[in-house]
Design a protein around this motif. Structure first.
Motif, short mmCIF file in Angstrom:
data_model
loop_
_atom_site.label_atom_id
_atom_site.label_comp_id
_atom_site.label_asym_id
_atom_site.label_seq_id
_atom_site.Cartn_x
_atom_site.Cartn_y
_atom_site.Cartn_z
N GLU A 29 33.10 44.44 34.69
CA GLU A 29 33.67 45.15 35.81
C GLU A 29 34.55 44.28 36.62
N ARG A 30 34.10 43.03 36.95
CA ARG A 30 35.00 41.89 37.73
C ARG A 30 36.06 41.45 36.74
N HIS A 60 40.61 35.83 35.00
CA HIS A 60 41.88 36.38 35.41
C HIS A 60 42.96 35.85 35.39
N THR A 61 43.03 34.67 35.95
CA THR A 61 44.21 33.51 36.02
C THR A 61 44.62 33.20 34.43
N TYR A 102 25.60 35.90 37.87
CA TYR A 102 26.62 35.21 38.89
C TYR A 102 27.92 34.98 38.04
N GLU A 162 46.59 36.25 33.32
CA GLU A 162 47.84 36.26 34.06
C GLU A 162 48.77 35.11 33.62
N THR A 163 48.27 33.97 33.03
CA THR A 163 49.35 33.01 32.73
C THR A 163 49.30 32.65 31.30
N ALA A 202 35.04 34.84 36.32
CA ALA A 202 35.78 36.05 36.03
C ALA A 202 37.17 35.67 36.75
N ARG A 203 37.04 35.07 37.95
CA ARG A 203 38.58 34.93 38.65
C ARG A 203 39.15 33.80 37.84
N ASN A 238 31.62 35.54 39.35
CA ASN A 238 32.69 35.84 40.22
C ASN A 238 33.61 34.79 39.97
N ASN A 239 33.18 33.51 39.90
CA ASN A 239 34.10 32.43 39.59
C ASN A 239 34.67 32.29 38.17
#
Lengths: 668, 668
Positions: free
Chosen positions: B179-180, B129-130, B120, B133-134, B125-126, B122-123
């Motif tokens: 992958e995520r 990602h942010t 688990y 990106e920043t 990885a999210r 997902n969060n």
């Protein structure tokens, strides 16, 4: 757009004299004919490049360009199988297929029809990809499949409940083919109706596909007492439902009656179809079916006059608000009676109220009663002010209305309304952003309508939390609560439309598939039921710290956290392909008064909101029994709000959509 | 690039005095330390924005910027679980995670390490990602997993052969997480070695992942007779194989010995690792590992001097050619003896041969023997001419060599060689494209080397078929036959490298993933065995028409069809993720003489070809027992040749790659 008229074509198994066929069909009022591309007289040489002198089909001079361009659907030779197991046969058929396609390209036919016979279509799809890459004429490809696969039916004759396979099979042929064509919107499906008809579930799944035409074999007609061909009621229903989804009708097969009779009958069926009634949504949405729009950002951008005009015409929304406000006024009266009129915050209100009594002689409100302060936040051009005043009249309440509006153009209208229409009422206009204005007295009731198609997506939570200081402690917020909803859907059309919203720019394609789209969805199918995503309450409960103390911001307002993360799961009941989500909201205004665009509870006649479509980047094939798991995040930074989402089916997962709001965001 | 040295770091569970820790580690010759980001003394407030005065960890002034930038791997707090089931806990941990990440960003650490504990993510990885990106600093994320999941091991204690799950589980955590993160190349894995070790299959799968480091707990060391810490042979092997794949080593855990001893031991293990021998390929490929290059197009573009230089140095290829030519010469001698020297085409040859006898006095060839005409097609700067002359000497043959070359620069070199080196030999240079030149006498033997890394991908079939008129009927082509091969592979690194080959241009990303890449693959794992794709024979058999007659083109040459379509299937033996194919070729020159870059039959020491990597657009997760089905097309038009491919696993399918050659093609 749903058709006003039914459009019918006539199918010719063979057309030795194309001119004669076309004349016959047009004479009988058919709009087009379907004819093989290859003339029966011509036999083809083995190789496209090789040897034989002369053409392989009729000359294109026999019809006018206009007829070729609008009246003829060309059928590729039935026997062609570019996915045959034998490499030699496959190659030969591929060559012949290319020859026929190239002839169609030369003619500029509106559509080319081919038949799918199995799930093996890799080489067919590859050949058509090349055709599209090298063709600039907007020819459509119509892929025809039977409604029922008789071969599978026979194979499964013993196992009763496996008969669904015979109905599923052709759908799989089509959808695999469409997937291999990248869900290209130039590809449509043509369904050949069978004598037996499938279950409603299977039929509904078909209605989510881009159906270009339904083939009605003449063998399905029987003669009525007067000797005219007619269809059974069930078959009529199927034809109607497809035509309502933009399908044309192709009459095919042996002529047991005059060909005009079939057409006349179909016209009659279409004309006497059940009247859908006066649903304002249906007439309002006409022309907007499956048309994608980017959501409004009323907070960042000021709405224009046209938009206000449209919204204010909603016949239902303001009625609901009026009822909710009336209920709230009544409840406050009751509460005050219970409490007596002593109230710490009432002094300044009474002073204000006295001033306002001038000129209210015909008002039935008792002279000495304190007015109830109603603040309309985001008043626009005044519809909620109107609803408040109406509610006050109905409930015999004395109200002081404070209209807060940040859009200078709307403020001009509001001020004019105060001068002209509401000059006898106690209405004050405060220009400014509700998150920044400060005003006394505080409101007993706050009324706002800041909702988007997905509930919170026009930043109602942030606006109302920012305006929390304007509401008395224990005051009422209308709306009190709202929630967003989603259902996983199949819709090649919406997905392809989202993808293609900016053709030729693949950076944009990625953005388009990470964006919410407002759209009146027609050509889609719900894979599973609608479920709740995010809920917001007003006035919002603030957060507490470790010790249980309320946390407040620098202005002393409760600190709220409007970030959300919700995981939803669905079980798939029918093989399908998921392209994204349909999104909706509902909202409890006050008491029992709701507004909703959730399909099962949609407020009848309310037109202010179309649903939203939330795409996923890679459509996911889902099989009966699979679990779809979706995670939605609502993310908040100091300057903006955005959504992120991810979908998992078994071990397969989509990429994370819209990380850090890179493709779509709402500005605070 | 494989390391020359082993790079070791020291792990600190807690680092109250970071300066002291770093000094200690550097003093003991470690290259870096791994330390928690959070100082143990600091407790954090509940909210990132909220209230408490002062920082949450140590000041960044305690180390120099250089030390922060190169010596410190920051560990995120172990307890952080942004995917916790409780929404409140999840949100709080996400906030703390962001706080720690933001501190790392400020410090510019070379790497941030975090632990994966489950699938688990997902969060997590999210959030990352942010962060990416920043963040503009090139910080790497190291995700650490145990080699063995003890929890799963215990749960499965009864079922013996299910114990693989305990080894699979952490790989799934990692690969789902990766992958995520979109297989981002900034993400690497760190593996904590366990006392028990997995099977070779599991280990090999790990070696296909981007392993940044291996954690070696001190508990795995035992003391040797002299009291120094050492590892078992099996553990040494695992460490070596990881370090050979670019992993660093992190020594972790209780210090049972002086920390210097661990490091000295690891150095010693690395230095006395088995000597790999003199494989020229290994030294030639050094520095090119996993580096993507676009394939050459020697037909469309002329090669430059540097490229010729490199190719001509191959120690094996020309030997093989020489042997094959010698064999062919011998066979022609035998055949002539059997037939007598009468031969319809021999007249002009004899005349030519007589002219050439001048100045060949020291040649042992019989004076009256007709020379054998050997045509070298695509002679370049002459290596195959040399091989032919050598073969003639060895077999005592009289040869007439005709060197055809289209590259004007190479023709200059050839002409000089004829004047200077081969002035005593019968060598003629014909400038021009082998598909267009016409020449008499026809050749007994045609020799060419037009092969690419994937066999036919430099258009050898088209060139040789176009030159078919230069060969006598019954003549010999060297090569006689060649085939391309593929194996499905897992390689996040190669896939990410292909995807990122042109950063910032997403149209290019699509192209990059529809292109063949030449690359010396190191960080990859074969999911299944290598299989043959396309085969070509020379001289090619022409096609026949319906009546069985040979088809010929306008020049009277046999018509060939070099289009191909091949379907391959593999069964998956271990859960994995497929990112594309490794591609190879082999080639039968003549007789038994082969050249091959297929891993199982690779010609030892041959360096002329690196393999190719064929990506797929969407990596596919494959589970043990799944069937991978791949279809490859070789497509040919008048001006170009290209490949298309598609992969299916169960109901899941990739898009069609490179339709109509839109992203990659070879020009004719």
């Amino acid at each position: 757009m749903a058709q006003q008229e039914i459009s019918c074509g006539l199918d010719y198994i063979t057309a030795p004299d194309l001119q004669a066929c076309l004349s016959e069909a047009l004479h009988a009022n058919y709009a087009f004919i379907v004819s093989p591309i290859i003339h029966p007289r011509f036999r083809r040489p083995i190789l496209p490049s090789g040897g034989t002198v002369g053409g392989f089909t009729r000359s294109d001079m026999i019809l006018s360009p206009q007829d070729w361009n609008s009246r003829i659907v060309g059928k590729l030779s039935e026997y062609l199988d570019p996915d045959a197991p034998s490499p030699i046969v496959r190659q030969r058929h591929e060559d012949s297929l290319n020859e026929e396609l190239s002839y169609c390209r030369g003619l500029g036919l509106p559509a080319v029809m081919l038949s799918l016979h199995s799930k093996y279509t890799n080489n067919l799809a590859r050949t058509l990809h090349t055709y599209f890459e090298t063709s600039h004429h907007p020819t459509l490809i119509w892929a025809s499949v039977p409604m029922l696969c008789h071969k599978t039916l026979k194979a499964n004759i013993d196992i009763d409940n496996e008969n669904d396979d015979a109905w599923n099979e052709p759908w799989h042929w089509w959808t695999k083919f469409h997937e291999r064509m990248g869900w290209d919107k130039r590809i449509g499906v043509v369904i050949e109706m069978s004598a037996d008809l499938p279950s409603q579930d299977i039929l509904k799944r078909w209605l989510g596909e881009p159906i270009r035409a339904i083939i009605v074999p003449t063998s399905l007609f029987h003669n009525n007492r007067k000797g005219y061909p007619v269809l059974s009621r069930a078959h009529q229903q199927v034809v109607l439902s497809m035509v309502e989804h933009d399908a044309q009708v192709i009459v095919s097969g042996a002529r047991r009656s005059n060909i005009e009779y079939y057409l006349q009958y179909l016209y009659r069926v279409w004309k006497r179809r059940p009247y859908i009634g006066d649903d304002p949504m249906l007439s309002y949405a006409k022309g907007w079916e499956d048309y994608l729009q980017t959501p409004l950002q009323p907070l960042a951008d000021n709405l224009d006059t046209h938009t206000y005009n449209v919204f204010e015409k909603d016949p239902v929304k303001y009625d609901q608000y009026q009822k909710a406000i009336a209920q709230a006024l009544t409840d406050i009266h009751k509460k005050r009676k219970g409490e007596g009129i002593d109230d710490h915050q009432s002094d300044s209100c009474i002073i204000e109220a006295k001033k306002c009594e001038v000129g209210q002689g015909d008002n039935t409100v008792k002279e000495n009663e304190r007015p109830i302060t109603v603040m309309v936040l985001g008043a626009g051009r005044g519809p909620l002010v109107r609803a408040t005043l109406n509610a006050a009249d109905i409930t015999n309440s004395k109200v002081k209305v404070i209209a807060v509006e940040k859009n200078p153009c709307a403020v001009v209208v509001l001020a004019a309304q105060v001068r002209e229409v509401w000059r006898d009422r106690d209405v004050i206009v405060i220009p400014g952003d509700m998150r920044q204005v400060n005003f006394s007295p505080k409101a007993d009731i706050i009324v706002s309508e800041l909702l988007g198609s997905w509930g919170d997506n026009e930043l109602s939570p942030e606006c109302l939390d920012g305006a929390a200081g304007l509401l008395k402690s224990g005051g009422i917020s209308i709306p009190r609560e709202y929630s967003s909803y989603v259902a996983p859907i199949s819709s090649p059309r919406l997905w392809a439309a989202a993808r293609a919203a900016s053709p030729g720019n693949s950076a944009q394609i990625e953005k388009n598939l990470e964006t919410l789209w407002v759209v009146y969805m027609q050509n889609k199918h719900d894979i599973a039921e609608t479920k709740c995503v995010f809920t917001f309450d007003h006035p919002a409960k603030g957060m507490k710290n470790y010790e249980g103390q309320d946390l407040t911001d620098y202005r002393g307002l409760p600190m709220t956290d409007n970030r959300r993360c919700t995981t939803l799961t669905w079980e798939v009941e029918q093989d399908n392909v998921m392209h994204g989500f349909g999104g909706y909201f509902d909202c409890l205004l006050y008491g029992k008064e709701m507004i909703s665009i959730v399909p099962s509870t949609h407020s009848p006649g309310m037109i202010s909101w179309f649903p939203i479509f939330i795409p996923i980047k890679t459509p996911l094939r889902v099989m009966k029994g699979d679990k779809i798991k979706a995670i939605f995040w609502r993310c908040v930074s100091a300057r903006r709000v955005w959504y992120e989402w991810i979908v998992e089916v078994g071990v397969h997962t989509t990429p994370l959509h819209n990380p850090n709001g890179r493709s779509s965001e709402m500005l605070l």
